[in-house]
Design a protein around this motif. Structure first.
Motif, PDB file in Angstrom:
ATOM      1  N   PRO A   1       0.658  -1.177   0.037  1.00 17.22           N
ATOM      2  CA  PRO A   1       0.042   0.047  -0.123  1.00 17.22           C
ATOM      3  C   PRO A   1       0.814   1.206  -0.028  1.00 17.22           C
ATOM      4  N   LEU A   2       0.383   1.957  -0.953  1.00 17.64           N
ATOM      5  CA  LEU A   2       1.205   3.635  -0.760  1.00 17.64           C
ATOM      6  C   LEU A   2       0.390   4.585  -1.305  1.00 17.64           C
ATOM      7  N   GLU A   3       0.329   5.574  -0.578  1.00 15.61           N
ATOM      8  CA  GLU A   3      -0.512   6.681  -0.896  1.00 15.61           C
ATOM      9  C   GLU A   3       0.031   7.497  -2.169  1.00 15.61           C
ATOM     10  N   SER A   4      -0.801   7.594  -3.187  1.00 19.01           N
ATOM     11  CA  SER A   4      -0.288   8.083  -4.375  1.00 19.01           C
ATOM     12  C   SER A   4      -1.015   9.146  -4.813  1.00 19.01           C
ATOM     13  N   SER A   5      -1.825   9.685  -4.227  1.00 20.86           N
ATOM     14  CA  SER A   5      -2.725  11.033  -4.469  1.00 20.86           C
ATOM     15  C   SER A   5      -1.656  12.167  -4.585  1.00 20.86           C
ATOM     16  N   PRO A   6      -1.949  12.757  -6.042  1.00 19.38           N
ATOM     17  CA  PRO A   6      -0.899  13.999  -6.201  1.00 19.38           C
ATOM     18  C   PRO A   6      -1.145  15.137  -5.215  1.00 19.38           C
ATOM     19  N   ASP A   7      -2.484  15.272  -4.547  1.00 26.75           N
ATOM     20  CA  ASP A   7      -2.593  16.333  -3.594  1.00 26.75           C
ATOM     21  C   ASP A   7      -1.797  16.042  -2.346  1.00 26.75           C
TER      22      ASP A   7
END
Length: 120
Positions: free
Chosen positions: A40-46
């Motif tokens: 799992p990895l946060e990949s949101s540009p924001d």
């Protein structure tokens, strides 16, 4: 899949996370059919933009954006602003990746030792 890294004295941190997640998500103890695991990895540009501005002094005018694919239309300047100075790729992990990381670490450590010996 439970990846191993027998050649290394200190376990790779990414490998440790991988094994922990594999143990937590394996219902029957069997490896996934495709022999890979997505970490799992946060990949949101924001989220990346906020993190970059708070911790790494991301310059004004620079931003993280989603790249929706590698087709020419999806890489157009309208969708992917220029210049591009870096990319973050998300991909499943595998035993080959952990093996490569272990070999690369050994080579870098040997190179650093050789550099230290040359300086002395």
């Amino acid at each position: 899949m439970r990846a191993s890294n027998d050649d290394e004295e200190e376990e790779d941190r990414l490998l440790s996370i991988h094994n922990h997640l594999a143990d937590d998500h394996s219902e029957d103890g069997a490896p996934p059919a495709n022999n890979t695991t997505w970490l799992p990895l946060e990949s949101s540009p924001d989220v990346f933009n906020l993190y970059g501005r708070q911790t790494a002094a991301l310059p004004l005018g620079w931003e993280f954006v989603d790249v929706l694919g590698f087709d020419e239309d999806l890489l157009s300047p309208e969708l992917v602003p220029r210049p591009v100075v870096g990319c973050i790729f998300l991909f499943p992990t595998s035993e080959r990746i952990y093996g490569y990381r272990a070999r690369q670490k050994k080579e870098l450590m040997a190179s650093a030792r050789n550099d230290d010996d040359a300086v002395m």
